[in-house]
Motif scaffolding. Sequence first.
Motif, PDB file in Angstrom:
ATOM      1  N   TYR A  12      37.788  26.424  39.646  1.00 35.58           N
ATOM      2  CA  TYR A  12      37.344  26.355  38.253  1.00 35.58           C
ATOM      3  C   TYR A  12      36.266  27.396  38.003  1.00 35.58           C
ATOM      4  O   TYR A  12      35.652  27.913  38.947  1.00 35.58           O
ATOM      5  N   SER A  14      33.396  27.024  37.109  1.00 29.15           N
ATOM      6  CA  SER A  14      32.118  26.589  37.675  1.00 29.15           C
ATOM      7  C   SER A  14      31.959  27.045  39.126  1.00 29.15           C
ATOM      8  O   SER A  14      30.881  26.942  39.691  1.00 29.15           O
ATOM      9  N   GLN A  16      33.813  25.628  41.466  1.00 26.08           N
ATOM     10  CA  GLN A  16      34.356  24.503  42.232  1.00 26.08           C
ATOM     11  C   GLN A  16      35.797  24.793  42.661  1.00 26.08           C
ATOM     12  O   GLN A  16      36.643  25.067  41.832  1.00 26.08           O
ATOM     13  N   ALA A  18      38.905  23.275  43.531  1.00 28.44           N
ATOM     14  CA  ALA A  18      39.506  21.939  43.422  1.00 28.44           C
ATOM     15  C   ALA A  18      40.739  21.801  44.307  1.00 28.44           C
ATOM     16  O   ALA A  18      41.047  20.706  44.774  1.00 28.44           O
ATOM     17  N   HIS A  37      40.475  10.554  47.880  1.00 29.06           N
ATOM     18  CA  HIS A  37      39.262  10.035  47.232  1.00 29.06           C
ATOM     19  C   HIS A  37      39.048  10.705  45.875  1.00 29.06           C
ATOM     20  O   HIS A  37      39.682  11.719  45.572  1.00 29.06           O
ATOM     21  N   SER A  38      38.149  10.153  45.102  1.00 27.62           N
ATOM     22  CA  SER A  38      37.799  10.728  43.811  1.00 27.62           C
ATOM     23  C   SER A  38      37.284  12.152  44.019  1.00 27.62           C
ATOM     24  O   SER A  38      36.462  12.383  44.897  1.00 27.62           O
ATOM     25  N   GLY A  39      37.790  13.085  43.240  1.00 27.16           N
ATOM     26  CA  GLY A  39      37.371  14.476  43.386  1.00 27.16           C
ATOM     27  C   GLY A  39      38.213  15.268  44.376  1.00 27.16           C
ATOM     28  O   GLY A  39      37.960  16.452  44.610  1.00 27.16           O
ATOM     29  N   ALA A  40      39.238  14.633  44.958  1.00 22.03           N
ATOM     30  CA  ALA A  40      40.063  15.309  45.972  1.00 22.03           C
ATOM     31  C   ALA A  40      40.975  16.375  45.378  1.00 22.03           C
ATOM     32  O   ALA A  40      41.463  17.246  46.102  1.00 22.03           O
ATOM     33  N   GLY A  41      41.223  16.292  44.059  1.00 22.40           N
ATOM     34  CA  GLY A  41      42.051  17.311  43.411  1.00 22.40           C
ATOM     35  C   GLY A  41      43.355  16.786  42.813  1.00 22.40           C
ATOM     36  O   GLY A  41      44.190  17.566  42.363  1.00 22.40           O
ATOM     37  N   LYS A  42      43.509  15.461  42.766  1.00 16.77           N
ATOM     38  CA  LYS A  42      44.762  14.876  42.281  1.00 16.77           C
ATOM     39  C   LYS A  42      45.051  15.262  40.824  1.00 16.77           C
ATOM     40  O   LYS A  42      46.153  15.695  40.496  1.00 16.77           O
ATOM     41  N   SER A  43      44.049  15.067  39.970  1.00 14.28           N
ATOM     42  CA  SER A  43      44.276  15.390  38.545  1.00 14.28           C
ATOM     43  C   SER A  43      44.524  16.881  38.364  1.00 14.28           C
ATOM     44  O   SER A  43      45.364  17.279  37.549  1.00 14.28           O
ATOM     45  N   THR A  44      43.799  17.678  39.114  1.00 19.40           N
ATOM     46  CA  THR A  44      43.984  19.131  38.999  1.00 19.40           C
ATOM     47  C   THR A  44      45.416  19.513  39.360  1.00 19.40           C
ATOM     48  O   THR A  44      46.049  20.316  38.657  1.00 19.40           O
ATOM     49  N   GLU A  53      46.125  23.552  33.193  1.00 21.78           N
ATOM     50  CA  GLU A  53      45.295  24.521  33.914  1.00 21.78           C
ATOM     51  C   GLU A  53      46.235  25.480  34.640  1.00 21.78           C
ATOM     52  O   GLU A  53      47.395  25.144  34.889  1.00 21.78           O
TER      53      GLU A  53
HETATM   54  P1  ADP Z   1      40.682  13.722  41.432  1.00 22.87           P
HETATM   55  O1  ADP Z   1      41.719  13.623  40.335  1.00 22.87           O
HETATM   56  O2  ADP Z   1      41.289  13.584  42.802  1.00 22.87           O
HETATM   57  O3  ADP Z   1      39.536  12.801  41.237  1.00 22.87           O
HETATM   58  P2  ADP Z   1      40.016  16.285  40.228  1.00 22.87           P
HETATM   59  O4  ADP Z   1      41.208  17.147  40.260  1.00 22.87           O
HETATM   60  O5  ADP Z   1      39.672  15.604  38.954  1.00 22.87           O
HETATM   61  O6  ADP Z   1      40.109  15.211  41.415  1.00 22.87           O
HETATM   62  O7  ADP Z   1      38.750  17.127  40.669  1.00 22.87           O
HETATM   63  C1  ADP Z   1      38.746  17.983  41.826  1.00 22.87           C
HETATM   64  C2  ADP Z   1      37.428  18.746  41.860  1.00 22.87           C
HETATM   65  O8  ADP Z   1      37.401  19.690  40.776  1.00 22.87           O
HETATM   66  C3  ADP Z   1      36.197  17.885  41.677  1.00 22.87           C
HETATM   67  O9  ADP Z   1      35.171  18.424  42.462  1.00 22.87           O
HETATM   68  C4  ADP Z   1      35.892  18.019  40.218  1.00 22.87           C
HETATM   69  O10 ADP Z   1      34.527  17.823  39.965  1.00 22.87           O
HETATM   70  C5  ADP Z   1      36.302  19.439  39.938  1.00 22.87           C
HETATM   71  N1  ADP Z   1      36.762  19.649  38.543  1.00 22.87           N
HETATM   72  C6  ADP Z   1      37.739  18.977  37.917  1.00 22.87           C
HETATM   73  N2  ADP Z   1      37.918  19.435  36.673  1.00 22.87           N
HETATM   74  C7  ADP Z   1      37.007  20.433  36.504  1.00 22.87           C
HETATM   75  C8  ADP Z   1      36.678  21.316  35.433  1.00 22.87           C
HETATM   76  N3  ADP Z   1      37.331  21.278  34.276  1.00 22.87           N
HETATM   77  N4  ADP Z   1      35.701  22.216  35.639  1.00 22.87           N
HETATM   78  C9  ADP Z   1      35.047  22.288  36.823  1.00 22.87           C
HETATM   79  N5  ADP Z   1      35.317  21.486  37.872  1.00 22.87           N
HETATM   80  C10 ADP Z   1      36.275  20.574  37.715  1.00 22.87           C
END
Ligand code: ADP
Length: 223
Positions: A12, A14, A16, A18, A37-44, A53
Amino acid sequence: MEIEFQQVGKKYESGQEALSQVSFHLQQGEMAFLTGHSGAGKSTLMKLIMMIERQSYGKILIDGVDLRTLGAGSIPYHRRRVGVVFQNHQLLFDRSVFHNVALPLMISGAEPEQIAKRVRAALDKVGLLGKEKFNPQALSGGEQQRVGIARAVVNRPQLLLADEPTGNLDPKLSAEIMNLFQEFHRLGTTVMVATHDLALVARMRHRVLTLNKGRIVNDGGFG
Ligand code: ADP
Ligand code: ADP
């Protein structure tokens, strides 16, 4: 729908990272869970499939087509082939169950007759036929999630993506919702469900992709 990730990474703005070096191949009609775990990258990972994205590197092939070759004009068409279910189901409480489920069809300009037929078919599939006129607020949490699923499948998507669809439900309702996804998989739809619920995943006996800090650390049988 067939999905192939080849060494895909997402960083991202930022900074990060992901996802890193993610590779997997989901066959047409396959069902898989995505855990981690939360933050692992599933949603991404799901957002990359939806083209919400874009990847930073690597290749994503959908039915053999490299997503980077899709022009802006093809993106709405691509998204229409994917049904998405969220944890908080994002229903609109200012309209009936029928009109919530009809929304994707209205957006794609379907005929009213087609809409009525498809909405009833979708509500039937999730066991909510007869609740068309209700306001979703009058339904239980499990029923609301079913409305969300009906809306996701009303366009007959080739891929069903669900991001923590049982996050707010008790174990019994969660199992029912997972069984619904399994039924769509049996109908031939490719299904990917992101979830924390390892106990449920273990009972379902499907493929499990596990992410840890953006990397696939396990890909195999039930967790
Ligand atoms: P999960 O769905 O497994 O909880 P995410 O895909 O939401 O994981 O997030 C993976 C990592 O990317 C996390 O560290 C999260 O903080 C970061 N992240 C997610 N979306 C964004 C964004 N739009 N901008 C910056 N960092 C992001
Ligand atoms: P028709 O030709 O009458 O429109 P189809 O043969 O296309 O019907 O589909 C039969 C039934 O299966 C319909 O009720 C349709 O809603 C349902 N169906 C087919 N594929 C899917 C899918 N991927 N998801 C949900 N329902 C589906």
